[in-house]
Design a protein around this motif. Structure first.
Motif, short mmCIF file in Angstrom:
data_model
loop_
_atom_site.label_atom_id
_atom_site.label_comp_id
_atom_site.label_asym_id
_atom_site.label_seq_id
_atom_site.Cartn_x
_atom_site.Cartn_y
_atom_site.Cartn_z
N UNK B 73 22.79 -7.41 0.29
CA UNK B 73 22.05 -7.56 1.54
C UNK B 73 20.58 -7.91 1.35
N UNK B 74 19.95 -7.46 0.27
CA UNK B 74 18.52 -7.69 0.13
C UNK B 74 18.20 -8.96 -0.64
N UNK B 75 17.03 -9.51 -0.34
CA UNK B 75 16.51 -10.68 -1.04
C UNK B 75 15.03 -10.41 -1.24
N UNK B 76 14.57 -10.43 -2.50
CA UNK B 76 13.20 -10.01 -2.77
C UNK B 76 12.37 -11.12 -3.40
N UNK B 77 11.09 -11.06 -3.13
CA UNK B 77 10.10 -11.93 -3.77
C UNK B 77 9.14 -11.03 -4.53
N UNK B 78 8.99 -11.26 -5.82
CA UNK B 78 8.08 -10.48 -6.65
C UNK B 78 6.93 -11.37 -7.10
N UNK B 79 5.73 -10.83 -6.96
CA UNK B 79 4.56 -11.49 -7.53
C UNK B 79 4.04 -10.57 -8.62
N UNK B 80 4.08 -11.03 -9.86
CA UNK B 80 3.84 -10.13 -11.00
C UNK B 80 2.40 -9.68 -11.10
N UNK B 81 1.48 -10.59 -10.96
CA UNK B 81 0.06 -10.26 -11.13
C UNK B 81 -0.68 -11.01 -10.03
N UNK B 82 -0.93 -10.30 -8.95
CA UNK B 82 -1.46 -10.96 -7.76
C UNK B 82 -2.88 -11.47 -7.96
N UNK B 83 -3.15 -12.59 -7.30
CA UNK B 83 -4.49 -13.19 -7.31
C UNK B 83 -5.03 -13.16 -5.88
N UNK B 84 -6.33 -13.33 -5.76
CA UNK B 84 -6.93 -13.33 -4.44
C UNK B 84 -6.29 -14.40 -3.54
N UNK B 85 -5.98 -15.55 -4.12
CA UNK B 85 -5.44 -16.66 -3.35
C UNK B 85 -3.97 -16.46 -2.94
N UNK B 105 7.77 -11.66 8.87
CA UNK B 105 6.70 -11.87 7.89
C UNK B 105 6.14 -10.58 7.31
N UNK B 106 5.56 -10.72 6.12
CA UNK B 106 4.76 -9.66 5.49
C UNK B 106 3.37 -10.22 5.27
N UNK B 107 2.39 -9.50 5.83
CA UNK B 107 1.00 -9.92 5.60
C UNK B 107 0.51 -9.29 4.31
N UNK B 108 0.24 -10.10 3.30
CA UNK B 108 -0.23 -9.61 2.00
C UNK B 108 -1.72 -9.88 1.88
N UNK B 109 -2.45 -8.82 1.56
CA UNK B 109 -3.88 -8.94 1.34
C UNK B 109 -4.19 -8.48 -0.07
N UNK B 110 -4.76 -9.37 -0.87
CA UNK B 110 -5.11 -9.05 -2.25
C UNK B 110 -6.63 -8.89 -2.33
N UNK B 111 -7.04 -7.70 -2.79
CA UNK B 111 -8.48 -7.41 -2.86
C UNK B 111 -9.01 -7.49 -4.28
#
Lengths: 113, 111
Positions: B73-85, B105-111
């Protein structure tokens, strides 16, 4: 590489009148086109689509027209309602069962009472 | 009416951290996608997934990104090392044919 373009960033229409949103594309391989409606902080909601073998598709108040020779499509909303106020995206794809969608920049429609 | 769901709705993370965005596609759909929209820009394709493998990916989808369907049922997106962009709205979509249906949607904010 803007394969799909919506040249009008915004459109304002009076309630009850017709809204016409336009979209142009450059890739002649596109054979399926979709319109999505999007509210802020929400995902795109599918509205209507058209295959390249047709030149018109109608669903209630929404009609999409496709002009393949001009590589142009338009979405007509009649009559426009205040609840139609949102950002409208056109998208195109190549029919291959699972093809990516290429989106335009969107047109923000404002329907005034 | 069946719909695509996504969790979390918002995620704040520090640069360099790993994030996993989750999606539950519509149950009888076989094609799955991730898109993103950076504030003020158009919706951009990231990756498509069919039959437990990537069908197509964009230039954006580099080695920092991965997708997985860990169960039925699940489908995932992984970001290993997030960047500001990487700060953006991330949308999951699924389809049975050409019409793709999007999640909220998921709002992702990278600080």
């Amino acid at each position: 590489d803007q394969q799909v373009k919506q040249n009008s960033p915004s459109l304002s229409v009076q309630e009850g009148r017709i809204s016409i949103l336009n979209c142009d594309y450059t890739n002649s391989m596109f054979d399926y086109f979709l319109w999505y409606k999007k509210y802020p902080a929400e995902g795109p909601t599918f509205l209507i689509s058209i295959s390249s073998i047709k030149d018109k598709n109608e669903d209630g108040r929404f009609t999409v027209f496709l002009n393949k020779s001009a590589k142009h499509l338009s979405l007509h909303i009649v009559p426009s309602q205040p609840g139609d106020s949102a950002v409208y995206f056109c998208a195109a794809t190549v029919y291959n069962q699972g093809g990516k969608l290429i989106f335009g920049q969107g047109t923000e429609l404002s329907v005034k009472p | 009416e069946p719909e695509v769901t996504q969790t979390p709705s918002h995620q704040v993370t520090q640069m360099g951290q790993e994030v996993i965005l989750r999606c539950v596609p519509i149950s009888n759909h076989l094609y799955f996608y991730w898109y993103r929209q950076i504030l003020g820009q158009k919706v951009e394709f990231l990756v498509s997934f069919y039959n437990n493998e990537i069908s197509e990916k964009s230039e954006i989808f580099d080695d920092q990104f991965s997708v997985e369907r860990p169960d039925g049922s699940n489908f995932t997106l992984k970001i290993r090392s997030t960047k500001l962009e990487d700060s953006a709205m991330y949308f999951c979509a699924s389809s049975a044919t050409e019409t793709q249906y999007f999640g909220p949607g998921t709002r992702l904010l990278v600080l």
